[in-house]
Structures are given as structure tokens and as C-alpha cells.
Design a protein around this motif. Structure first.
Motif, PDB file in Angstrom:
ATOM      1  N   LEU A  41       0.872  -1.057   0.030  1.00 31.54           N
ATOM      2  CA  LEU A  41      -0.010   0.091   0.083  1.00 31.54           C
ATOM      3  C   LEU A  41       0.788   1.194   0.117  1.00 31.54           C
ATOM      4  O   LEU A  41       2.164   1.223   0.508  1.00 31.54           O
ATOM      5  CB  LEU A  41      -0.875   0.074   1.240  1.00 31.54           C
ATOM      6  CG  LEU A  41      -1.851  -1.139   1.210  1.00 31.54           C
ATOM      7  CD1 LEU A  41      -2.269  -1.521   2.754  1.00 31.54           C
ATOM      8  CD2 LEU A  41      -3.220  -0.671   0.452  1.00 31.54           C
ATOM      9  N   CYS A  42       0.390   2.388  -0.361  1.00 29.38           N
ATOM     10  CA  CYS A  42       1.252   3.791  -0.511  1.00 29.38           C
ATOM     11  C   CYS A  42       1.010   4.551   0.507  1.00 29.38           C
ATOM     12  O   CYS A  42      -0.254   4.691   0.771  1.00 29.38           O
ATOM     13  CB  CYS A  42       0.720   4.366  -1.991  1.00 29.38           C
ATOM     14  SG  CYS A  42       1.755   5.741  -2.085  1.00 29.38           S
ATOM     15  N   MET A  43       2.004   4.605   1.337  1.00 34.24           N
ATOM     16  CA  MET A  43       2.313   5.564   2.444  1.00 34.24           C
ATOM     17  C   MET A  43       1.560   7.141   2.019  1.00 34.24           C
ATOM     18  O   MET A  43       1.507   8.027   2.921  1.00 34.24           O
ATOM     19  CB  MET A  43       3.292   5.607   3.250  1.00 34.24           C
ATOM     20  CG  MET A  43       3.654   4.404   3.859  1.00 34.24           C
ATOM     21  SD  MET A  43       5.251   4.493   4.716  1.00 34.24           S
ATOM     22  CE  MET A  43       6.347   4.188   3.674  1.00 34.24           C
ATOM     23  N   ASN A  44       1.621   7.298   0.712  1.00 29.87           N
ATOM     24  CA  ASN A  44       1.359   8.903   0.240  1.00 29.87           C
ATOM     25  C   ASN A  44      -0.040   9.064  -0.178  1.00 29.87           C
ATOM     26  O   ASN A  44      -0.660   9.960  -0.392  1.00 29.87           O
ATOM     27  CB  ASN A  44       2.448   8.981  -0.819  1.00 29.87           C
ATOM     28  CG  ASN A  44       2.662  10.562  -1.113  1.00 29.87           C
ATOM     29  OD1 ASN A  44       2.886  11.166  -0.153  1.00 29.87           O
ATOM     30  ND2 ASN A  44       3.045  10.854  -2.264  1.00 29.87           N
ATOM     31  N   ASN A  45      -0.904   8.056   0.199  1.00 28.87           N
ATOM     32  CA  ASN A  45      -2.227   8.082  -0.097  1.00 28.87           C
ATOM     33  C   ASN A  45      -3.144   8.653   1.017  1.00 28.87           C
ATOM     34  O   ASN A  45      -3.229   7.910   2.037  1.00 28.87           O
ATOM     35  CB  ASN A  45      -2.825   6.582  -0.511  1.00 28.87           C
ATOM     36  CG  ASN A  45      -4.329   6.506  -0.965  1.00 28.87           C
ATOM     37  OD1 ASN A  45      -5.235   7.116  -0.218  1.00 28.87           O
ATOM     38  ND2 ASN A  45      -4.304   6.299  -2.150  1.00 28.87           N
ATOM     39  N   PHE A  77       8.172   1.295   3.881  1.00 27.66           N
ATOM     40  CA  PHE A  77       8.994   1.339   2.860  1.00 27.66           C
ATOM     41  C   PHE A  77       7.825   1.437   1.714  1.00 27.66           C
ATOM     42  O   PHE A  77       6.921   0.914   1.403  1.00 27.66           O
ATOM     43  CB  PHE A  77       9.534  -0.257   2.578  1.00 27.66           C
ATOM     44  CG  PHE A  77      10.653  -0.487   3.568  1.00 27.66           C
ATOM     45  CD1 PHE A  77      11.845   0.132   3.548  1.00 27.66           C
ATOM     46  CD2 PHE A  77      10.349  -1.435   4.472  1.00 27.66           C
ATOM     47  CE1 PHE A  77      12.882   0.051   4.644  1.00 27.66           C
ATOM     48  CE2 PHE A  77      11.280  -1.711   5.501  1.00 27.66           C
ATOM     49  CZ  PHE A  77      12.508  -1.329   5.518  1.00 27.66           C
ATOM     50  N   GLN A  78       8.518   2.418   0.839  1.00 25.39           N
ATOM     51  CA  GLN A  78       8.084   2.585  -0.658  1.00 25.39           C
ATOM     52  C   GLN A  78       9.016   1.888  -1.583  1.00 25.39           C
ATOM     53  O   GLN A  78      10.171   1.765  -1.392  1.00 25.39           O
ATOM     54  CB  GLN A  78       7.809   4.012  -0.828  1.00 25.39           C
ATOM     55  CG  GLN A  78       6.968   5.044   0.015  1.00 25.39           C
ATOM     56  CD  GLN A  78       5.550   4.710  -0.421  1.00 25.39           C
ATOM     57  OE1 GLN A  78       4.707   4.091   0.185  1.00 25.39           O
ATOM     58  NE2 GLN A  78       5.249   5.213  -1.536  1.00 25.39           N
ATOM     59  N   PHE A  79       8.434   1.388  -2.475  1.00 29.66           N
ATOM     60  CA  PHE A  79       8.973   0.483  -3.540  1.00 29.66           C
ATOM     61  C   PHE A  79       8.981   1.022  -4.942  1.00 29.66           C
ATOM     62  O   PHE A  79       8.833   0.516  -6.007  1.00 29.66           O
ATOM     63  CB  PHE A  79       8.515  -1.032  -3.471  1.00 29.66           C
ATOM     64  CG  PHE A  79       8.488  -1.635  -1.967  1.00 29.66           C
ATOM     65  CD1 PHE A  79       9.931  -2.054  -1.661  1.00 29.66           C
ATOM     66  CD2 PHE A  79       7.497  -1.898  -1.442  1.00 29.66           C
ATOM     67  CE1 PHE A  79      10.009  -2.729  -0.451  1.00 29.66           C
ATOM     68  CE2 PHE A  79       7.499  -2.660  -0.150  1.00 29.66           C
ATOM     69  CZ  PHE A  79       9.063  -2.749   0.319  1.00 29.66           C
ATOM     70  N   GLY A  80       9.615   2.276  -4.826  1.00 35.80           N
ATOM     71  CA  GLY A  80       9.718   2.941  -6.362  1.00 35.80           C
ATOM     72  C   GLY A  80       8.170   3.059  -6.952  1.00 35.80           C
ATOM     73  O   GLY A  80       7.576   3.123  -7.916  1.00 35.80           O
ATOM     74  N   CYS A  81       7.355   3.854  -5.892  1.00 30.88           N
ATOM     75  CA  CYS A  81       5.856   4.186  -6.336  1.00 30.88           C
ATOM     76  C   CYS A  81       5.733   5.015  -7.193  1.00 30.88           C
ATOM     77  O   CYS A  81       6.063   6.223  -6.967  1.00 30.88           O
ATOM     78  CB  CYS A  81       5.303   4.407  -5.083  1.00 30.88           C
ATOM     79  SG  CYS A  81       3.124   4.251  -5.338  1.00 30.88           S
ATOM     80  N   ILE A  82       4.759   4.747  -8.226  1.00 29.53           N
ATOM     81  CA  ILE A  82       4.581   5.908  -9.368  1.00 29.53           C
ATOM     82  C   ILE A  82       2.780   5.959  -9.246  1.00 29.53           C
ATOM     83  O   ILE A  82       2.255   6.397 -10.417  1.00 29.53           O
ATOM     84  CB  ILE A  82       5.091   5.670 -10.507  1.00 29.53           C
ATOM     85  CG1 ILE A  82       4.625   4.246 -11.096  1.00 29.53           C
ATOM     86  CG2 ILE A  82       6.439   5.696 -10.794  1.00 29.53           C
ATOM     87  CD1 ILE A  82       4.588   3.927 -12.693  1.00 29.53           C
ATOM     88  N   CYS A  83       2.181   5.759  -8.223  1.00 26.66           N
ATOM     89  CA  CYS A  83       0.889   5.810  -8.134  1.00 26.66           C
ATOM     90  C   CYS A  83       0.550   7.320  -8.207  1.00 26.66           C
ATOM     91  O   CYS A  83       1.180   8.375  -8.190  1.00 26.66           O
ATOM     92  CB  CYS A  83       0.231   5.444  -6.814  1.00 26.66           C
ATOM     93  SG  CYS A  83       0.416   6.764  -5.569  1.00 26.66           S
ATOM     94  N   PRO A  84      -0.878   7.740  -8.965  1.00 28.77           N
ATOM     95  CA  PRO A  84      -1.114   8.960  -9.134  1.00 28.77           C
ATOM     96  C   PRO A  84      -0.682  10.016  -8.123  1.00 28.77           C
ATOM     97  O   PRO A  84      -0.408  11.265  -8.389  1.00 28.77           O
ATOM     98  CB  PRO A  84      -2.860   9.052  -9.357  1.00 28.77           C
ATOM     99  CG  PRO A  84      -3.225   7.626  -9.335  1.00 28.77           C
ATOM    100  CD  PRO A  84      -2.181   6.771  -8.724  1.00 28.77           C
ATOM    101  N   HIS A  85      -0.619   9.749  -6.784  1.00 31.01           N
ATOM    102  CA  HIS A  85      -0.270  10.787  -5.657  1.00 31.01           C
ATOM    103  C   HIS A  85       1.099  11.055  -5.841  1.00 31.01           C
ATOM    104  O   HIS A  85       1.674  12.080  -5.615  1.00 31.01           O
ATOM    105  CB  HIS A  85      -0.637  10.399  -4.433  1.00 31.01           C
ATOM    106  CG  HIS A  85      -2.484  10.085  -4.301  1.00 31.01           C
ATOM    107  ND1 HIS A  85      -3.142  11.277  -3.770  1.00 31.01           N
ATOM    108  CD2 HIS A  85      -3.200   9.149  -4.127  1.00 31.01           C
ATOM    109  CE1 HIS A  85      -4.193  11.004  -3.682  1.00 31.01           C
ATOM    110  NE2 HIS A  85      -4.474   9.794  -3.858  1.00 31.01           N
ATOM    111  N   CYS A  86       1.971   9.636  -5.634  1.00 25.25           N
ATOM    112  CA  CYS A  86       3.204   9.912  -5.976  1.00 25.25           C
ATOM    113  C   CYS A  86       3.583  10.624  -7.221  1.00 25.25           C
ATOM    114  O   CYS A  86       4.628  11.565  -7.266  1.00 25.25           O
ATOM    115  CB  CYS A  86       4.043   8.487  -5.808  1.00 25.25           C
ATOM    116  SG  CYS A  86       3.814   8.043  -4.329  1.00 25.25           S
ATOM    117  N   MET A  87       3.089  10.509  -8.405  1.00 24.00           N
ATOM    118  CA  MET A  87       3.525  11.162  -9.661  1.00 24.00           C
ATOM    119  C   MET A  87       3.095  12.536  -9.629  1.00 24.00           C
ATOM    120  O   MET A  87       4.149  13.390  -9.803  1.00 24.00           O
ATOM    121  CB  MET A  87       2.829  10.598 -10.949  1.00 24.00           C
ATOM    122  CG  MET A  87       3.111   9.094 -11.411  1.00 24.00           C
ATOM    123  SD  MET A  87       4.674   9.008 -12.001  1.00 24.00           S
ATOM    124  CE  MET A  87       4.221   9.319 -14.043  1.00 24.00           C
TER     125      MET A  87
HETATM  126 ZN   LIG Z   1       2.324   6.000  -4.249  1.00 16.34          ZN
END
Ligand SMILES: [Zn+2]
Length: 680
Positions: free
Chosen positions: A136-140, A169-179
Motif C-alpha cells: 500500500l502507498c503511504m502517500n495516499n 517502505f515505498q518500492f518506487g511508487c508511481i501511483c497518481p499521488h506519488c506522480m
Molecule cells: Zn504512491
């Protein structure tokens, strides 16, 4: 500094929803009695596991579907532990929670290959390190809000002594929030370095916000985010530095099961780094033969002893990992084994808590993995070769040291080592120049001491001129009898496997030259089975340069030693250390298998001697099975204090000693695994 308990259990409970009758054999009194009887004084208990289910009737998420009707497993575990006076910390998990992925797929990380949840969809195996669970993304923001509600509920229901928050840990996330955030921060998601920086930014941002939130609920509960707070990064990027992570941790747990992934050099490297921080540190190993989730296995007694006593020798407590059976009953055999070690820790503790490490040498932690590659490599899972080599050599030679960052004060150390690949930013170079000018000593190897761009030395007072990487590799160190710093090494041309640097000595004394091979081995010219033999005479390329207050060795001998284990490489470093360190803290004809630490205690000091020998008895892990005692160990300790009394701990047997030539001399009659000697 408030120490956390020294005899902890981390009770994993990742339980598939497909398994029936969860908690059906749980008996609260028996559970707590088993812990108490076996000297456990703190435990991490599961609120939620990586399968994403809760072990109490949760309002915020889904309770485990097989949990026996209405059972508040966590609540009963906690109440029973508290009745026995056992500290109870609640475990929860952030990035890995499978059921949350199912219910909220939009909260998942997306890796740079577009994989939702960053886990290959048809993976059957377990052994893929970071990809065995969906992430899961911590940035969400939706997920962050959910976690806040979860943690508020945990506090309201259980008032635990602490919250142990796993998988930061983030694993190189490119989800919409991270992008969107990368765009805003001017980071390029196609650049792996930028992606890594953004991951780290998210991890730190999340931890800071959540730490503030959790302390707002209750300022007294201990908060820990398990995201490698001992990761080496030189602190050269202040905003993203590991120091920022540590600000969000009330204590540091070094997760380091010395089996497949971490090995026996991981914990000592990290503890020599975080020993300097004013935070309680705990070593985490496991009762498993291999690693987490290795059901049906038991760690050898000698191995368990070694790991826990090595923690004590470094001022840390122990947290032994176990996994509770789905039906909720602790295994008596497992706790009997752990209990035998914890009983000994309990006896040793009075000489271990509230002590401070004594060290003499500062080592800049090499963070760049290869040449100029910026690494957050030390995700602290694997230790890079230079750092491992330094630890191995200094420990085998019984020198006491700290790993330090670029920002640290080095003025109190007798020697500073820059191993293999430590390039220097201008402020750090200036700090080292001031240290040298004040009489400090310096040992550098490989490309250490160069500026960040690798074009020339950043320390002009050394007088060295960099001419680039050495063309020939492997090459040979031409050690000759007249070269006084290496006089103990029989003369020969010794292979150095790793590629070195070519320098002009700038008028400094050259202690050894390099003998070149006839040619580098390629498809069109080669000789024999391996590297090309040395030419008849040494070249004029320096191998070791001895200047005013420093020794420079052109080849990365620390990494070479970690990779290849040639004793002569350690002998070369030993010769340099003997030359640079006039009065080592520990002296004596001691075997390389003996580990030594010294700790300050109540104006006196405690000497720890450890003797356990890990062996490669199979292809996958190092094994310790036996305790081989040492007898009549003669040693000298630099007499920075003049003791009135020396004795063995914990048994209290008085030890005779003399003080002469600035050293305390004594003979330790026996070291059977771990022996403490107390000077008061
Ligand atoms: Zn993300």
C-alpha cells in the motif's frame, strides 16, 4: 537515556484467512505464565498482520474471519501480560496488509513496471525479499486517514506501552499521488535516483506526520517505525537523511536475523553506527533456523546465546522473534530454549544497562556502492563490501571503532578511516583538514579522499595527485622487507583483486609499489586459469603512501577482504594501524575469533569477551553449534582509569591485575562463550 527491557519477544502472527480455528487453544493465563517463567519482560503483540486482519473486534477494519467467535485475542494477551508485569507493545503494519489491498485497491503502490501493489501477480514463492506481499502507498491520503483511525482505536482500547509500526517502505511508487508530488518537486519518475529520493521523502514525511499525531494522542507511549533507522547515508542530504527517520523513533530496533538475508555481519555493523545515538537499541533475531515464518525450526542454543550476548556486549537488549501458532498456544520447547538464554541475560543485565561504548577510531561509513553511485543501498538489509570489510578487519584485530557520518564531530578520535569509496564534499574535507592539522591521523584506501566528482583529492595537504583508475587489475602489492610498516609480512608480490587508483605520491614516502601483470586478461590474451602473473619488477606506481599523519593505500582492501578474505590484506591494514595508532585500547596475542568490546559504567568499565565461531556448514546459512572455550587469556587495556578492583561478572570472582606502561594487564582464566570483566 531510558533503557527499554532487555528480554523481549516479537510474536509474529501473520495468519492466513484460510486457516480455521484461530485462537481456539489460547489460554490467557498459560500464555503469560509461559512468558514469565522464561524470563520475558516485554512482548510485541499483534493488532493486525500482513494478511490485513485484526485480532480483536475492530471497528476500523475487518477482524480475522477465523478468530473464535467474539474473542478479543489481543486484549486478552495484553491483560494477561500486564498481570505478570510484562511490558506489552502493540504491533501493526503499514505497507503490507493484504485484506486492505483487496478492499481498497486504489490505495496500493504501483511500481515502475506498472505492477499494482508492486507484487508480481503470479508469484508462488516466498523468498523474494520485498515482493512477497502487495504494498500500500503511504502517500495516499485515504490510507493515511484510515491508519490514524486504526491507531486511535488501538490506543483507546488497549493503552499499550508502545506502538511498533512495521514496513515503512515505498518500492518506487508511481501511483497518481506519488506522480503528482514528484512533478511538483521537480523529480523525474523515469530516473531511478529521483524515484528513490521520492520514496524516501514519502517515508520520512509519513513518519513525521504520524509521530506528531500519535504523540498528540499520548505523549508517553513509545513509538517505533520499522524502516531501517540505522541505514547509512552519510547525512549528505539533510532533508532525506536517516537522522530524520530517527527523530520519529523513541527507540531503535535492529531487525537482523543472522540467517539468509542479514548474516552475522549485519548487526555489528549497524550497532557500531547507532551506538552513538542517545536512544535505546534492541537487537532483533529469531528463534527460527532461517528467518521469519520458518515454522517447525529452532535456533541452535549456542547461536541464540551468541546473538543475545553480542547485543549485551554492545549495550543493546534482545528481542527474539517467534511466530504464534494459529490456534494461539505458545510452544513450550521454544520458550524453554529462549528462557535458558534470557535467564543468563537477566543475571548479566546489571553490568550492561546504562553503559556507554568506548571507542578509539572513527570510520566514515562508505555509502556509495560503486564509484559514484549514490546508494540508499544500505536499506540496511545488505551491508556494502567496504563497510563489512572494515568491521571484519577491525573486529578481528580488536580495534574499537564507530561508524560516523559526514556531519559528525571527529575531533576526539585517535584515527579516522576512510574506507575504499568515501568521496568528500567540501565541508567534510574541511573538517578532516582541521582534524589533521590538530594532530589527528588518517587512513584512506581506494578512491576515498577524492572530491565528490572523483577528479582529484579533496585534501590538498596530503600532496597526492590522482591520475585516474589503475589500468591493470588484478595487480600485485610488492611488499619488500625494507618497508617498515609492512615488515611483519613475508616479502612477495601479493594479488589485489579489486581495481585500485593510480596516484603520484607528491614526494611522500612510498611504502610499497604496485607490480603490474603482463597484461589484463581478455579473450585475446590470457595466461593460465585466472589472473595474469606479475611482471618481474615492481612498477613506479605507488601501492601504499606514507605521509605526515596519514597512510594512503591505492586499492580498496576492505571490500577486497569482505569479498575474498585474503589474510594478507588484513595484515597490510594491521601494519598501517600499528603505525598510526600509538596506544590501542586493547593489546594482547588474541585470536581473531575473539570479539572484544569495552563499555563505560559508573566511572569504571566493563570488558566484554565473546567467543563463538560461525561456520559455513551448508550452502545457505552460517551455523553456530558449539561453544569453544578459551583459557588463560593475557590482555592489556589502555589505563584511562586506574581501577581499585577487577572481577568477573556475573559470578563476582576477583581478578588480579597490574598497571604498567599505561596499560592494565590481567589474565582472564576462561572465556566460555561470553565473559564480562568489570573494572571499578
Ligand atoms: Zn504512491
Amino acid at each position: 537515556m531510558a533503557d527499554v527491557p532487555y528480554r523481549q519477544i516479537h510474536l509474529d502472527f501473520h495468519t492466513s484467512p484460510l486457516i480455521p480455528d484461530v485462537g481456539s487453544r489460547f489460554n490467557a493465563e498459560e500464555f503469560a505464565r509461559t512468558l514469565k517463567k522464561n524470563h520475558v519482560n516485554s512482548i510485541n503483540l499483534f493488532a493486525k498482520c500482513h494478511h490485513g486482519f485484526y485480532y480483536y473486534p475492530a471497528a476500523v477494519g475487518k477482524t480475522h474471519p477465523s478468530l473464535a467467535g467474539g474473542l478479543d485475542l489481543l486484549g486478552e494477551q495484553m491483560a494477561a501480560c500486564r498481570r505478570e508485569g510484562i511490558r506489552a507493545v502493540v504491533y501493526t503494519t503499514v505497507v503490507w496488509a493484504e485484506n486492505t489491498c483487496d478492499e481498497h485497491p486504489q490505495w496500493m503502490q504501483i511500481d515502475r513496471n506498472g505492477v499494482l501493489g508492486s507484487r508480481p501477480p503470479f508469484l508462488n514463492d516466498y523468498n523474494t525479499e520485498t515482493r512477497a506481499w502487495r504494498s500500500l502507498c503511504m502517500n495516499n491520503p485515504g490510507y493515511a486517514d484510515y491508519l490514524k483511525r486504526e491507531w486511535k482505536e488501538i490506543h483507546e482500547r488497549f493503552h499499550p506501552d508502545g506502538l511498533w509500526i512495521d514496513i515503512i517502505f515505498q518500492f518506487g511508487c508511481i501511483c497518481p499521488h506519488c506522480m503528482a508530488e514528484m512533478k511538483q518537486m521537480n523529480l523525474d519518475p523515469q530516473n531511478p535516483g529521483d524515484l528513490l529520493s521520492h520514496d524516501r521523502h514519502v517515508e520520512i514525511k509519513f513518519s513525521r506526520e504520524m509521530y506528531r499525531y500519535l504523540k498528540g494522542i499520548d505523549k508517553d507511549w513509545g513509538i517505533y517505525f520499522n524502516g531501517c533507522p540505522a541505514e547509512f547515508d552519510e547525512q549528505d542530504d539533510t532533508a532525506l537523511s536517516t537522522a530524520r527517520r530517527r527523530e520519529c523513533d523513541d527507540f531503535i530496533d535492529i531487525e537482523s536475523l543472522p540467517s539468509e538475508l542479514w548474516g552475522y555481519t549485519h548487526f555489528p555493523v549497524l550497532i557500531n553506527y547507532c551506538n552513538r545515538f542517545d536512544k535505546p537499541v534492541t537487537m532483533m533475531n529469531g528463534k527460527f533456523h532461517k528467518t521469519w515464518g520458518d515454522f517447525g525450526t529452532l535456533r541452535n542454543s549456542a547461536a541464540l546465546e551468541y546473538e543475545c550476548f553480542r547485543a549485551l556486549a554492545n549495550g543493546a537488549g534482545s528481542c527474539v522473534g517467534d511466530q504464534l501458532h494459529p490456534e494461539g498456544k505458545l510452544d513450550e520447547t521454544v520458550y524453554d530454549r529462549i528462557g535458558r538464554v534470557f535467564e543468563q541475560i537477566e543475571k548479566k543485565e546489571p553490568w550492561c544497562v546504562n553503559t556507554k561504548k568506548i571507542s578509539q577510531i572513527a570510520v566514515y561509513a562508505a555509502n556509495r556502492v560503486l564509484e559514484n553511485e549514490r546508494g540508499f543501498d544500505a536499506t540496511a538489509m545488505t551491508i556494502n563490501g567496504a563497510n563489512e570489510g572494515v568491521y571484519r578487519m577491525l573486529s578481528e584485530l580488536h580495534y574499537l571503532f564507530d561508524f560516523v557520518d559526514f556531519k559528525d564531530d571527529i575531533s576526539r578520535y585517535d584515527l579516522v578511516i576512510l574506507p575504499d569509496s568515501v568521496r568528500l564534499p567540501p565541508e567534510t574535507a574541511a573538517r578532516i583538514s582541521a582534524y589533521l592539522a590538530a594532530g589527528g591521523k588518517l587512513l584512506l584506501t581506494g578512491e576515498s579522499g577524492l572530491g565528490i566528482d572523483g577528479k582529484g583529492f579533496a585534501l590538498p595537504e596530503l600532496g597526492l595527485k590522482h591520475e585516474g583508475a589503475e589500468e591493470y587489475s588484478p595487480a600485485y602489492a610488492a611488499l619488500r622487507p625494507d618497508q617498515n610498516i609492512f615488515r611483519k609480512i613475508p616479502p612477495m608480490d601479493y594479488a589485489v583483486y579489486e581495481r585500485g587508483q593510480r596516484v603520484d605520491s607528491g614526494g611522500n614516502r612510498v611504502s610499497a609499489f604496485l607490480t603490474l601483470p603482463y597484461f589484463n586478461r581478455t579473450w585475446e590474451h590470457f595466461c593460465s586459469h585466472r589472473q595474469t602473473p606479475p611482471r618481474a619488477e615492481p612498477s613506479r606506481h605507488p601501492f601504499a603512501v606514507e605521509g605526515n599523519g596519514f597512510i594512503y593505500i591505492t586499492h580498496p582492501l576492505f571490500r577486497d577482504y569482505a569479498l575474498n578474505g585474503c589474510k594478507v590484506h588484513k595484515d597490510i591494514i594491521s601494519g598501517a594501524l600499528e603505525h598510526l595508532v600509538a596506544k590501542p585500547l586493547v593489546r594482547g596475542e588474541l585470536p581473531s575469533t575473539l570479539e572484544v568490546t569495552l563499555r563505560k559504567r559508573n566511572g569504571g568499565m566493563v570488558l566484554h569477551l565473546l567467543h563463538y565461531i560461525p561456520m559455513k556448514r551448508c550452502k545457505t546459512v552460517e551455523i553456530i553449534e558449539d561453544v569453544i572455550p578459551l583459557y588463560s587469556l593475557d590482555l592489556g587495556l589502555r589505563a584511562d582509569i586506574t581501577p581499585e578492583k577487577a572481577y568477573l561478572a556475573p559470578d563476582g570472582k576477583i581478578l588480579d591485575f597490574t598497571v604498567r606502561d599505561g596499560y592494565i594487564h590481567c589474565t582472564v582464566p576462561e572465556v566460555r562463550g561470553h565473559q564480562m570483566v568489570v573494572f571499578e
